[in-house]
Design an enzyme around this catalytic site. Structure first.
Site, PDB file in Angstrom:
ATOM      1  N   ASP A 164       0.860  -1.197   0.000  1.00 24.83           N
ATOM      2  CA  ASP A 164       0.000   0.000   0.000  1.00 24.83           C
ATOM      3  C   ASP A 164       0.892   1.241   0.000  1.00 24.83           C
ATOM      4  O   ASP A 164       1.741   1.414   0.875  1.00 24.83           O
ATOM      5  CB  ASP A 164      -0.895  -0.024   1.254  1.00 24.83           C
ATOM      6  N   ASP A 167      -3.679   2.402  -5.425  1.00 23.40           N
ATOM      7  CA  ASP A 167      -2.398   2.422  -4.700  1.00 23.40           C
ATOM      8  C   ASP A 167      -2.124   1.162  -3.896  1.00 23.40           C
ATOM      9  O   ASP A 167      -1.297   1.173  -3.012  1.00 23.40           O
ATOM     10  CB  ASP A 167      -2.294   3.680  -3.826  1.00 23.40           C
ATOM     11  N   GLU A 168      -2.825   0.055  -4.214  1.00 22.24           N
ATOM     12  CA  GLU A 168      -2.553  -1.164  -3.452  1.00 22.24           C
ATOM     13  C   GLU A 168      -2.676  -2.420  -4.299  1.00 22.24           C
ATOM     14  O   GLU A 168      -3.349  -2.420  -5.331  1.00 22.24           O
ATOM     15  CB  GLU A 168      -3.459  -1.264  -2.219  1.00 22.24           C
TER      16      GLU A 168
HETATM   17  P1  TTP Z   1      -5.202   5.040   1.001  1.00 21.63           P
HETATM   18  O1  TTP Z   1      -4.172   3.991   0.753  1.00 21.63           O
HETATM   19  O2  TTP Z   1      -6.349   4.713   1.886  1.00 21.63           O
HETATM   20  O3  TTP Z   1      -4.517   6.357   1.599  1.00 21.63           O
HETATM   21  P2  TTP Z   1      -3.107   6.987   1.293  1.00 21.63           P
HETATM   22  O4  TTP Z   1      -2.316   6.162   0.347  1.00 21.63           O
HETATM   23  O5  TTP Z   1      -3.321   8.405   0.879  1.00 21.63           O
HETATM   24  O6  TTP Z   1      -2.425   7.020   2.710  1.00 21.63           O
HETATM   25  P3  TTP Z   1      -1.791   5.801   3.546  1.00 21.63           P
HETATM   26  O7  TTP Z   1      -0.350   6.174   3.716  1.00 21.63           O
HETATM   27  O8  TTP Z   1      -2.552   5.794   4.829  1.00 21.63           O
HETATM   28  O9  TTP Z   1      -1.983   4.561   2.729  1.00 21.63           O
HETATM   29  O10 TTP Z   1      -5.814   5.535  -0.371  1.00 21.63           O
HETATM   30  C1  TTP Z   1      -5.042   5.646  -1.553  1.00 21.63           C
HETATM   31  C2  TTP Z   1      -5.457   6.847  -2.361  1.00 21.63           C
HETATM   32  O11 TTP Z   1      -6.851   6.771  -2.663  1.00 21.63           O
HETATM   33  C3  TTP Z   1      -5.277   8.173  -1.623  1.00 21.63           C
HETATM   34  O12 TTP Z   1      -3.988   8.731  -1.806  1.00 21.63           O
HETATM   35  C4  TTP Z   1      -6.356   9.042  -2.202  1.00 21.63           C
HETATM   36  C5  TTP Z   1      -7.439   8.066  -2.613  1.00 21.63           C
HETATM   37  N1  TTP Z   1      -8.548   8.119  -1.644  1.00 21.63           N
HETATM   38  C6  TTP Z   1      -9.636   8.946  -1.926  1.00 21.63           C
HETATM   39  O13 TTP Z   1      -9.703   9.572  -2.988  1.00 21.63           O
HETATM   40  N2  TTP Z   1     -10.647   9.025  -1.005  1.00 21.63           N
HETATM   41  C7  TTP Z   1     -10.610   8.349   0.198  1.00 21.63           C
HETATM   42  O14 TTP Z   1     -11.548   8.465   1.010  1.00 21.63           O
HETATM   43  C8  TTP Z   1      -9.484   7.501   0.468  1.00 21.63           C
HETATM   44  C9  TTP Z   1      -9.383   6.741   1.766  1.00 21.63           C
HETATM   45  C10 TTP Z   1      -8.488   7.425  -0.473  1.00 21.63           C
HETATM   46 MG    MG Z   2      -2.063   4.141   0.625  1.00 20.33          MG
END
Ligand code: TTP
Ligand code: MG
Length: 356
Positions: free
Chosen positions: A15, A112-113
């Site tokens: 992730d 992103d995962e």
């Molecule tokens: P996440 O992996 O949940 O968040 P992140 O990568 O920004 O942070 P973390 O370090 O905690 O993993 O989500 C990935 C991307 O998806 C995030 O950068 C933006 C998008 N996203 C949204 O657009 N809306 C949301 O509510 C969430 C949770 C994520």
């Molecule tokens: Mg993330």
């Protein structure tokens, strides 16, 4: 006594850290070490929610899903930027290529995962994690967090345990000490409704959930979800990686800054959305058979209308015409908040394979 020998599976969940914000910081070095918030139009005085905030901004309490205006109250000095989904998708594709290079058994779960299976690899968990981090850093300059475990359920929980830039290995023997203290919400498939209903039964942690008899869970949540919760609380999950995926539909929607009652603006927006879904369709080399539109009024009542066309198409004109035929079937008697367009019933351009 008969012993059962099954090779222990080795699954990774990768992730990206603060993904949208990290991409922006990577291409604009002047943002480094500053709080950065990505969302909506990037203007915190206008309507929109936070898509993500980097870790500097999170220190001020800013998080995904929060209205931009609230974020601005908490962190007025942050840099606010609009969502550039196209740019993030390009980086995402590069990351998935790095992962496929490490193991062909990859499940792409989101922008992103991903999950990666390395059961048959000769390398240690640590070595594989290092290789992935180096590959991603080299190709994109970004960091990720990695969880490694015997199944997808635990790998996903593990990747979240040491963010950002962490590597967490969770073994079956760690379940009691590391899984059971966590809140039930950390389990995949447990949302706010289940959380609330478990809280009503006095259950807050995964360990407390694991102590509930199967009968009680089935009685409360039904056979399949009850059994799922019973297994999940024990860290059990034998679901395979889904390595082949086809989109069932492609959609776009626009929420207006201010609710709109001007037909021309609505029509213009719908034409733009039709153009965007068509571009996406062509990019994936698909054709579509069904066009659906969505209109949400200011009072949040929502109408959809669909039209199935005789032949598969990727023509912008045909898709736009179908969208407008749908629009005529909705009485626009109030202000409109949102317009959406979707194409479904997809077929590959070359083959006749159909996904509806
Ligand atoms: P996440 O992996 O949940 O968040 P992140 O990568 O920004 O942070 P973390 O370090 O905690 O993993 O989500 C990935 C991307 O998806 C995030 O950068 C933006 C998008 N996203 C949204 O657009 N809306 C949301 O509510 C969430 C949770 C994520
Ligand atoms: Mg993330």
């Amino acid at each position: 006594m008969e012993e059962k020998h099954t090779a222990m599976r080795r699954i990774l969940h990768i992730d990206m850290d603060a993904f949208f914000a990290a991409v922006e910081q990577q291409r604009r070095p002047e943002l480094s070490a500053k709080p950065v918030v990505i969302g909506g139009m990037g203007d915190p005085s206008r309507r929109g929610v936070v898509s993500t905030a980097n870790y500097e901004a999170r220190k001020f309490g800013v998080h995904s899903g929060m209205p931009l205006r609230t974020a601005y109250k908490l962190c007025p000095h942050a840099i606010y930027l609009p969502v550039d989904y196209e740019a993030y998708s390009r980086v995402s594709a590069v990351i998935k290529e790095v992962l496929r290079g490490v193991s062909p058994i990859m499940e792409d779960v989101g922008i992103d995962e991903a999950y990666l299976e390395i059961t048959d690899s000769d390398d240690s968990d640590e070595a594989v994690a290092r290789r992935i981090k180096e590959g991603i850093r080299e190709k994109t300059g970004l960091t990720c967090s990695i969880g490694i475990a015997p199944n997808k359920l635990l790998a996903k929980i593990a990747s979240d345990m040491q963010k950002p830039d962490g590597v967490t290995i969770l073994r079956e023997t760690d379940i009691e000490s590391r899984l059971w203290p966590l809140a039930v919400r950390k389990l995949y498939g447990v949302g706010p409704k289940t959380e609330a209903s478990l809280r009503g039964m006095g259950i807050e942690t995964i360990g407390q959930l694991a102590a509930l008899p199967l009968d009680a869970l089935i009685e409360r949540f039904g056979n399949s979800y009850g059994s799922y919760l019973h297994d999940a609380a024990r860290g059990l999950d034998d679901s395979p990686l889904v390595t082949h995926w086809e989109p069932k539909s492609i959609s776009r929607e626009t929420t207006f800054q201010e609710d709109v009652d001007n037909w021309q603006i609505i029509a213009r927006t719908l034409a733009d959305l039709a153009q965007e879904v068509t571009a996406d369709l062509q990019g994936h080399r698909y054709r579509a058979k069904t066009v659906t539109i969505k209109i949400r009024f200011a009072d949040f009542t929502t109408f959809t209308r669909a039209l199935t066309i005789p032949d598969y198409t990727d023509s912008e004109e045909e898709i736009r015409k179908a969208a407008f035929a749908c629009l005529k079937r909705i009485e626009l008697d109030r202000k409109v908040r949102l317009v959406g367009a979707r194409v479904s019933g997809l077929a590959k351009e070359s083959a006749d394979e159909i996904f509806s």
